[in-house]
Design an enzyme around this catalytic site. Structure first.
Site, PDB file in Angstrom:
ATOM      1  N   LYS A 170      -9.565  -0.476  -5.438  1.00 57.20           N
ATOM      2  CA  LYS A 170      -9.552   0.192  -4.136  1.00 57.20           C
ATOM      3  C   LYS A 170     -10.837   0.968  -3.915  1.00 57.20           C
ATOM      4  CE  LYS A 170      -7.895   2.088  -0.344  1.00 57.20           C
ATOM      5  NZ  LYS A 170      -6.659   2.822  -0.068  1.00 57.20           N
ATOM      6  N   HIS A 191      -4.347  -0.401   6.182  1.00 52.20           N
ATOM      7  CA  HIS A 191      -3.858   0.370   7.334  1.00 52.20           C
ATOM      8  C   HIS A 191      -4.697   0.144   8.592  1.00 52.20           C
ATOM      9  CE1 HIS A 191      -6.819   2.907   5.390  1.00 52.20           C
ATOM     10  NE2 HIS A 191      -5.968   3.354   4.498  1.00 52.20           N
ATOM     11  N   HIS A 244       0.873  -1.194   0.000  1.00 51.47           N
ATOM     12  CA  HIS A 244       0.000   0.000   0.000  1.00 51.47           C
ATOM     13  C   HIS A 244       0.898   1.228   0.000  1.00 51.47           C
ATOM     14  CE1 HIS A 244      -3.760   2.144   1.642  1.00 51.47           C
ATOM     15  NE2 HIS A 244      -2.865   3.085   1.374  1.00 51.47           N
ATOM     16  N   HIS A 280     -10.397   1.221   2.226  1.00 51.49           N
ATOM     17  CA  HIS A 280     -10.149   2.229   3.257  1.00 51.49           C
ATOM     18  C   HIS A 280     -11.338   2.142   4.204  1.00 51.49           C
ATOM     19  CE1 HIS A 280      -8.437   6.105   4.766  1.00 51.49           C
ATOM     20  NE2 HIS A 280      -9.637   6.101   5.341  1.00 51.49           N
ATOM     21  N   ASP A 302       1.549   2.654   3.511  1.00 50.43           N
ATOM     22  CA  ASP A 302       0.705   3.844   3.359  1.00 50.43           C
ATOM     23  C   ASP A 302       1.562   5.101   3.305  1.00 50.43           C
ATOM     24  OD1 ASP A 302      -1.575   5.234   2.848  1.00 50.43           O
ATOM     25  OD2 ASP A 302      -2.315   5.221   4.900  1.00 50.43           O
TER      26      ASP A 302
HETATM   27  O1  DOR Z   1      -3.259   9.447   5.715  1.00 50.00           O
HETATM   28  C1  DOR Z   1      -3.596   9.104   4.602  1.00 50.00           C
HETATM   29  N1  DOR Z   1      -3.090   9.703   3.507  1.00 50.00           N
HETATM   30  N2  DOR Z   1      -4.492   8.133   4.470  1.00 50.00           N
HETATM   31  C2  DOR Z   1      -5.004   7.807   3.274  1.00 50.00           C
HETATM   32  O2  DOR Z   1      -5.831   6.947   3.218  1.00 50.00           O
HETATM   33  C3  DOR Z   1      -4.604   8.557   2.053  1.00 50.00           C
HETATM   34  C4  DOR Z   1      -3.292   9.163   2.215  1.00 50.00           C
HETATM   35  C5  DOR Z   1      -2.949  10.173   1.145  1.00 50.00           C
HETATM   36  O3  DOR Z   1      -3.199   9.892  -0.040  1.00 50.00           O
HETATM   37  O4  DOR Z   1      -2.386  11.216   1.482  1.00 50.00           O
HETATM   38 ZN    ZN Z   2      -3.294   5.016   1.722  1.00 49.14          ZN
END
Ligand code: DOR
Ligand code: ZN
Length: 347
Positions: A101, A176, A13, A138, A248
Site C-alpha cells: 500500500k 476508495h 480495504h 491512496h 475503508d
Molecule cells: O478516511 C480515512 N481514514 N481515509 C484513509 O485513507 C485512512 C483512514 C484511517 O485510517 O482512519
Molecule cells: Zn483506508
C-alpha cells in the site's frame, strides 16, 4: 419480501487498528466477510513480513466466536524506505503478504511515514510487477495549492499515471474512488481496478455540510459532489469487473471525531453490506450485487470467489439498530449506516 443469495462477500480495504480497538471492531468484519484486505497504517506502520505475520495473528485472535469459518485476513505492507524487496518477496511466497500500500505522506490518518513521490519507488514497483504483487494506492495529492475536491484527479495525473506508464505490468488498485476522474482512470487501463466505499456510494458533500457539519462523514478522500456520487453508484451497479467493494471502514473514538479537528475515517463494517444492498435495491440493481460484493474483487486479485454464500433479506423497515459501539473505558465509536441496516437481515 425481497431475498437474494450471493457468494460470500470480501472487503478489499479495511482498517482494523490494534489493541482494544481491534478487539472491538474485528468481529464485525469477521462475521460479514470472507477475505479482509487489511490496511497497514498502524503506528508504527506494518513494513515487514514479520510485522504482518504478528498483526495477522492478533486479528485472528480478535475475530471472535461468530466469525465466518472462511474469514481470512489478507495482509498488505506499507510502502516506504523501510520496505525491503527480499522480505516482501519472502512474505508473498509464504502466503502472509498479498499486496503493498502506498500512502502519500500527510494525505490521511497515519500516513506520516508514507512517501513523497510514488515514482521514487520504481525499483520496488518493478519487482512487484514481475512477481505479480498488486499495488494499492491512496490516490490523493497533498499539494496545498490544489483544492481538496480535486486532489484525487491531481494525484492520478501527476503521480499514478507516470508510475503505471513506467511499470506497465503492474497490477494496481485505486482505493476508495471518489470522483469521475478516478472512475475514468480505472476504466481506461488494463490491470487497474478500483475499490468503492459504502459512504462514497451513498453520501455527497451536501450530506456532510448542508445541515450542520457532520464530522462522522469526514473521511479521506473527502466525500465529493452529488454528480460524482451518482457516477460512482452507476459504476458499482454496472457489473463492470473493474469495480468492487472496499469498505475503508476506519474506526476512530468519538472524542477524535467530535472535536476541534476531526480525524478522517468512517466506521462502517457492521452495516456495510446492508448499506450497499439498499442502494442496489432502490435502483433495481440487485442483479449486480454479487458482482460488486463477491466476484469482481477476487478476480482482480487473481483469487477464486467464495464457495460459501450469504442471504440478504429486505424486511419492512424496523427500528434502526445501534449507531454507537462502546469499546470500553467510556470510549465510543459511531457506526455508519444504521438506517439501511434496519431494512435488511443478513444470514
Ligand atoms: O478516511 C480515512 N481514514 N481515509 C484513509 O485513507 C485512512 C483512514 C484511517 O485510517 O482512519
Ligand atoms: Zn483506508
Amino acid at each position: 419480501m425481497t431475498s437474494i443469495t450471493i457468494a460470500a462477500p470480501d472487503d478489499w480495504h479495511v482498517h482494523l487498528r490494534d489493541d482494544h480497538m481491534l478487539t472491538a471492531v474485528a468481529p464485525f468484519t469477521a462475521n460479514a466477510f470472507r477475505y479482509a484486505l487489511v490496511m497497514p497504517n498502524l503506528v508504527p506502520p506494518i513494513t515487514s513480513t514479520a510485522m504482518a505475520e504478528g498483526y495477522r495473528a492478533r486479528i485472528l485472535a480478535a475475530a471472535g466466536p461468530d466469525a465466518r469459518a472462511d474469514f481470512t485476513p489478507l495482509m498488505g505492507l506499507y510502502l516506504n524506505d523501510d520496505l525491503v524487496i527480499e522480505d516482501l518477496m519472502a512474505g508473498v511466497a509464504a502466503g502472509i503478504v498479498i499486496a503493498v500500500k502506498y500512502y502519500p505522506a500527510g494525505a490521511t490518518t497515519n500516513s506520516e511515514a508514507g512517501g513523497a513521490s510514488l515514482i521514487g519507488y520504481q525499483g520496488v514497483l518493478e519487482a512487484m510487477a514481475e512477481a505479480g504483487i498488486p499495488l494499492l494506492v491512496h490516490a490523493e495529492s497533498t499539494d496545498p495549492d490544489i483544492d481538496i475536491f480535486d486532489r484525487e484527479a491531481a494525484f492520478l495525473d501527476t503521480e499514478l499515471a507516470p508510475a503505471c506508464d513506467a511499470v506497465p505490468g503492474l497490477t494496481v488498485t485505486v482505493e476508495h474512488l471518489s470522483t469521475r476522474a478516478g472512475l475514468d482512470f480505472v476504466a481506461g487501463r488494463d490491470g487497474v481496478g478500483g475499490s468503492i466505499t459504502p459512504h462514497h456510494l451513498t453520501c455527497d458533500r451536501s450530506d456532510v455540510l448542508a445541515n450542520g457539519l457532520r464530522p462522522d462523514l469526514y473521511c479521506k478522500p473527502v466525500i465529493n459532489s452529488r454528480d460524482e456520487r451518482m457516477a460512482l453508484a452507476s459504476a458499482a451497479m454496472s457489473g463492470n469487473p473493474s469495480f468492487f467493494i472496499g469498505t475503508d471502514s476506519a474506526p476512530h473514538p468519538l472524542s477524535h471525531k467530535e472535536t476541534g479537528r476531526a480525524k478522517p475515517g468512517i466506521f462502517n463494517a457492521p452495516y456495510a453490506l446492508e448499506v450497499i444492498a439498499e442502494l442496489f435495491y432502490e435502483n433495481d440493481a440487485l442483479g449486480q450485487l454479487e458482482a460488486f460484493l463477491s466476484l469482481n474483487g477476487p478476480a482482480h486479485y487473481g483469487l477464486a470467489a467464495a464457495e460459501s454464500t450469504i442471504t440478504l433479506r429486505r424486511e419492512e423497515p424496523a427500528e434502526a439498530p445501534p449507531e454507537i459501539v462502546t469499546i470500553g473505558d467510556g470510549v465510543d465509536v459511531r457506526i455508519f449506516g444504521a438506517e439501511a441496516a434496519g431494512c435488511w437481515t443478513v444470514s
